[in-house]
Write an enzyme that holds these catalytic residues in place. Structure first.
Site, PDB file in Angstrom:
ATOM      1  N   SER A 228       0.815  -1.215   0.000  1.00 63.20           N
ATOM      2  CA  SER A 228       0.000   0.000   0.000  1.00 63.20           C
ATOM      3  C   SER A 228       0.847   1.264   0.000  1.00 63.20           C
ATOM      4  O   SER A 228       0.314   2.375  -0.020  1.00 63.20           O
ATOM      5  CB  SER A 228      -0.937   0.001   1.218  1.00 63.20           C
TER       6      SER A 228
ATOM      7  N   ASN B 183      -2.542  -2.436  13.126  1.00 63.02           N
ATOM      8  CA  ASN B 183      -3.993  -2.217  13.002  1.00 63.02           C
ATOM      9  C   ASN B 183      -4.455  -0.973  13.764  1.00 63.02           C
ATOM     10  O   ASN B 183      -5.223  -0.170  13.231  1.00 63.02           O
ATOM     11  CB  ASN B 183      -4.752  -3.453  13.484  1.00 63.02           C
TER      12      ASN B 183
ATOM     13  N   THR C 299     -37.257  28.516 -12.780  1.00 64.75           N
ATOM     14  CA  THR C 299     -37.673  27.182 -12.365  1.00 64.75           C
ATOM     15  C   THR C 299     -37.846  26.395 -13.662  1.00 64.75           C
ATOM     16  O   THR C 299     -38.226  26.982 -14.686  1.00 64.75           O
ATOM     17  CB  THR C 299     -39.009  27.183 -11.577  1.00 64.75           C
ATOM     18  N   HIS C 300     -37.515  25.143 -13.645  1.00 63.58           N
ATOM     19  CA  HIS C 300     -37.524  24.319 -14.864  1.00 63.58           C
ATOM     20  C   HIS C 300     -36.629  24.928 -15.944  1.00 63.58           C
ATOM     21  O   HIS C 300     -36.848  24.701 -17.129  1.00 63.58           O
ATOM     22  CB  HIS C 300     -38.938  24.135 -15.418  1.00 63.58           C
TER      23      HIS C 300
ATOM     24  N   SER D 208     -10.259  25.603 -28.746  1.00 61.97           N
ATOM     25  CA  SER D 208     -10.481  24.379 -29.507  1.00 61.97           C
ATOM     26  C   SER D 208      -9.290  24.178 -30.425  1.00 61.97           C
ATOM     27  O   SER D 208      -8.720  25.141 -30.935  1.00 61.97           O
ATOM     28  CB  SER D 208     -11.763  24.520 -30.328  1.00 61.97           C
TER      29      SER D 208
ATOM     30  N   LYS E  66     -13.297  29.480 -30.487  1.00 56.50           N
ATOM     31  CA  LYS E  66     -13.870  28.891 -29.273  1.00 56.50           C
ATOM     32  C   LYS E  66     -13.141  29.294 -27.998  1.00 56.50           C
ATOM     33  O   LYS E  66     -11.923  29.410 -27.967  1.00 56.50           O
ATOM     34  CB  LYS E  66     -13.845  27.349 -29.377  1.00 56.50           C
TER      35      LYS E  66
ATOM     36  N   ASN F 288     -13.747  27.626 -24.395  1.00 55.72           N
ATOM     37  CA  ASN F 288     -14.569  26.618 -23.726  1.00 55.72           C
ATOM     38  C   ASN F 288     -14.401  26.656 -22.211  1.00 55.72           C
ATOM     39  O   ASN F 288     -13.294  26.827 -21.711  1.00 55.72           O
ATOM     40  CB  ASN F 288     -14.204  25.227 -24.249  1.00 55.72           C
TER      41      ASN F 288
ATOM     42  N   GLU G 165     -16.685  22.596 -16.514  1.00 53.77           N
ATOM     43  CA  GLU G 165     -17.167  21.267 -16.913  1.00 53.77           C
ATOM     44  C   GLU G 165     -16.493  20.177 -16.072  1.00 53.77           C
ATOM     45  O   GLU G 165     -17.132  19.225 -15.643  1.00 53.77           O
ATOM     46  CB  GLU G 165     -16.871  21.028 -18.398  1.00 53.77           C
TER      47      GLU G 165
ATOM     48  N   TYR H  91     -10.157  -6.315  12.466  1.00 52.91           N
ATOM     49  CA  TYR H  91      -9.433  -5.828  11.292  1.00 52.91           C
ATOM     50  C   TYR H  91      -9.461  -6.861  10.173  1.00 52.91           C
ATOM     51  O   TYR H  91      -9.370  -8.061  10.409  1.00 52.91           O
ATOM     52  CB  TYR H  91      -7.964  -5.522  11.646  1.00 52.91           C
TER      53      TYR H  91
ATOM     54  N   GLN I  64      -7.566  -1.876   4.020  1.00 49.27           N
ATOM     55  CA  GLN I  64      -6.511  -1.139   3.315  1.00 49.27           C
ATOM     56  C   GLN I  64      -7.094  -0.455   2.076  1.00 49.27           C
ATOM     57  O   GLN I  64      -6.638   0.612   1.672  1.00 49.27           O
ATOM     58  CB  GLN I  64      -5.383  -2.101   2.920  1.00 49.27           C
TER      59      GLN I  64
HETATM   60  N1  ARG Z   1      -1.369  -1.236   5.302  1.00 47.68           N
HETATM   61  C1  ARG Z   1      -2.297  -1.815   6.203  1.00 47.68           C
HETATM   62  C2  ARG Z   1      -3.665  -1.160   6.052  1.00 47.68           C
HETATM   63  O1  ARG Z   1      -3.756  -0.136   5.484  1.00 47.68           O
HETATM   64  C3  ARG Z   1      -1.806  -1.650   7.602  1.00 47.68           C
HETATM   65  C4  ARG Z   1      -2.389  -2.635   8.554  1.00 47.68           C
HETATM   66  C5  ARG Z   1      -1.855  -3.971   8.231  1.00 47.68           C
HETATM   67  N2  ARG Z   1      -2.305  -4.929   9.198  1.00 47.68           N
HETATM   68  C6  ARG Z   1      -2.274  -6.221   9.005  1.00 47.68           C
HETATM   69  N3  ARG Z   1      -2.713  -6.978   9.934  1.00 47.68           N
HETATM   70  N4  ARG Z   1      -1.816  -6.740   7.877  1.00 47.68           N
HETATM   71  O2  ARG Z   1      -4.671  -1.682   6.480  1.00 47.68           O
END
Ligand code: ARG
Length: 460
Positions: free
Chosen positions: A26, A113, A158-159, A280, A286, A288, A293, A320, A325
């Site tokens: 992560s 955790n 309105t509308h 454009s 143009k 834009n 948007e 957990y 994650q």
């Molecule tokens: N990167 C993990 C998360 O965002 C951290 C916690 C990981 N805990 C575990 N028991 N593998 O959740």
């Protein structure tokens, strides 16, 4: 590498499958937690020393080491290592590399955790503060335009059909009303996020004599969470914040849509500053409204973030699960998208140049004072239903003659109802029509000015 290699330890012999490692890691997104992770670790280390669980010397080495590692990782001097999975293991491994054995004591009485739950709450609290600043920035920009256009009239719709004349300032302040609700929704989400999960351990706390109140206090939390199983598995705070973000974005999409419409040649009410428009590649004439948007479009994305979040958490058994994650990216995406869109909207609003003549001309076509005629008759004791009917009849006559209602002579009006008298002319002036709507929440000049002042006071 002398530090811990990932979190797997000697229970494992082999390495993760390469694709599994990629999906499992992560750090590609949770590096955003770095300042909060380090703050959490510093508070934890100082608490461990105060509780006699590590020495003061070790605590000092840990705190200094963490500050150095944070700086090195933030500046790019040290690279993030995907093999170390996440921000937590990256920081810890680098700390051990930097200070040796003392670093190995940091994780005492703690789990990733409760660590990630703490980091994410700190992130959410900081994000809420930034979002609120960005909301107030946009509100300021709206106020400046509202003040400048206190005397600009435009059709209210309105509308998307011309309905009754209003003040441009009143229309702009409608967005302030939405944004002020957004602000309080975000503050409310932050209020509930403001509890420290640290000390909940992996799921069931710890046997070691830690001090949860102390770490909560040093991190600036108002309280501690009350159930360790819930605390490590809870992402309500992220869901709430992203839900509030989605609604901000819905409001911005309505603003974006109006700017797109108003800047068309068909409406011609406003020019958006060049800094927010593009040309454009094919048609040289143009200009834009790309950013209006895009602000409108990003709503789909942030609403999607919210759907992703609630869907990930749905059906998870306590406590957990690694699924959690996956709650991080939608949270970051929503916060970053909305923060950017608010800043863009602020600049775009400040850049607007209104064509007040066009707006005024739009009031003078389309019988926008038809309701005034009905209200006039009501003041002459005609029932509203009859008055509405007579006004409608007069609109038909005006349309047939190809003129505006205000151009009908008194004779024609009196043929429709004898209660019409010469003073009706005053009722057909749009400026007076707006100012006659003199009630709380209405577009009369004094009411809108009072609102501007109230909001200025609130933002001060
Ligand atoms: N990167 C993990 C998360 O965002 C951290 C916690 C990981 N805990 C575990 N028991 N593998 O959740």
């Amino acid at each position: 590498m002398s530090g811990p290699k990932g979190a797997r330890g000697r229970r494992f012999e082999g390495a993760l499958d390469p694709i599994a490692a990629e999906v499992n890691a992560s750090v590609g997104f949770d590096h955003r937690l770095l300042p909060h992770d380090v703050a959490g670790s510093i508070a934890h280390a100082q608490m461990l020393a105060a509780q006699g669980l590590i020495t003061n010397a070790d605590a000092t080495a840990i705190v200094d080491g963490l500050r150095r590692v944070e700086h090195q990782l933030a500046s790019g001097e040290l690279a993030w290592d995907e093999a170390l999975e996440d921000v937590h293991m990256n920081v810890e491994a680098r700390l051990v590399e930097a200070i040796g054995d003392a670093g190995r004591r940091l994780h005492t009485g703690r789990s990733r955790n409760d660590q990630v739950a703490t980091d994410l709450r700190l992130y959410a609290l900081a994000a809420a503060e930034k979002l609120i600043d960005a909301i107030d920035g946009l509100r300021q920009a709206l106020l400046v335009q509202a003040r400048a256009h206190i005397d600009t009239l435009m059709p209210g719709y309105t509308h998307l059909q011309r309905a009754q004349p209003v003040r441009l300032a009143h229309h702009l302040l409608a967005y302030d009303a939405m944004l002020s609700r957004d602000r309080s929704r975000i503050a409310d989400a932050a209020w509930r996020a403001d509890e420290s999960p640290l000390g909940s351990g992996a799921l069931a706390g710890t046997t070691l004599p830690i001090d949860r109140d102390r770490t909560a206090q040093s991190l600036g939390f108002s309280d501690v969470t009350r159930n360790s199983l819930d605390a490590v598995g809870d992402r309500d705070f992220a869901i709430e914040l992203v839900g509030a973000c989605a609604l901000v974005q819905v409001h911005l999409s309505r603003l974006g849509e109006e700017l797109v419409l108003w800047s068309t040649q068909e409406f011609g009410f406003v020019k958006i500053g060049e800094a927010y428009c593009s040309g454009s590649s094919l048609m040289p004439q143009k200009m834009n409204p790309d950013l209006a948007e895009l602000v409108r479009a990003k709503t789909g994305r942030v609403a999607g973030d919210w759907i992703a979040l609630i869907t990930i958490v749905k059906g998870l058994p306590l406590a957990y699960n690694k699924d959690l994650q996956e709650t991080q990216e939608p949270l970051y995406d929503a916060v970053e998208t909305v923060t950017a869109c608010l800043a863009i909207a602020r600049g775009m609003i400040a850049s607007l140049v209104f064509d007040t003549k066009r707006m005024r001309a739009a009031i003078d076509a389309g019988h926008l004072v038809a309701t005034e005629l009905a209200d006039y008759l009501v003041t002459k004791d005609v029932t509203f239903r009859e008055a509405h009917d007579i006004a409608g009849h007069l609109v038909r006559i005006a349309t047939e003659r190809g003129v505006e209602l205000a151009a009908l002579d008194l004779k024609t009006l009196r043929e429709a109802h004898p209660a019409f008298e010469a003073d009706v002319a005053g009722w057909l002036d749009p400026v007076r029509a707006v100012d006659r709507r003199d009630l709380v929440g209405g577009p009369a000049r004094q009411r809108v000015l009072a609102e501007i002042e109230r909001i200025e006071q609130e933002l001060r």
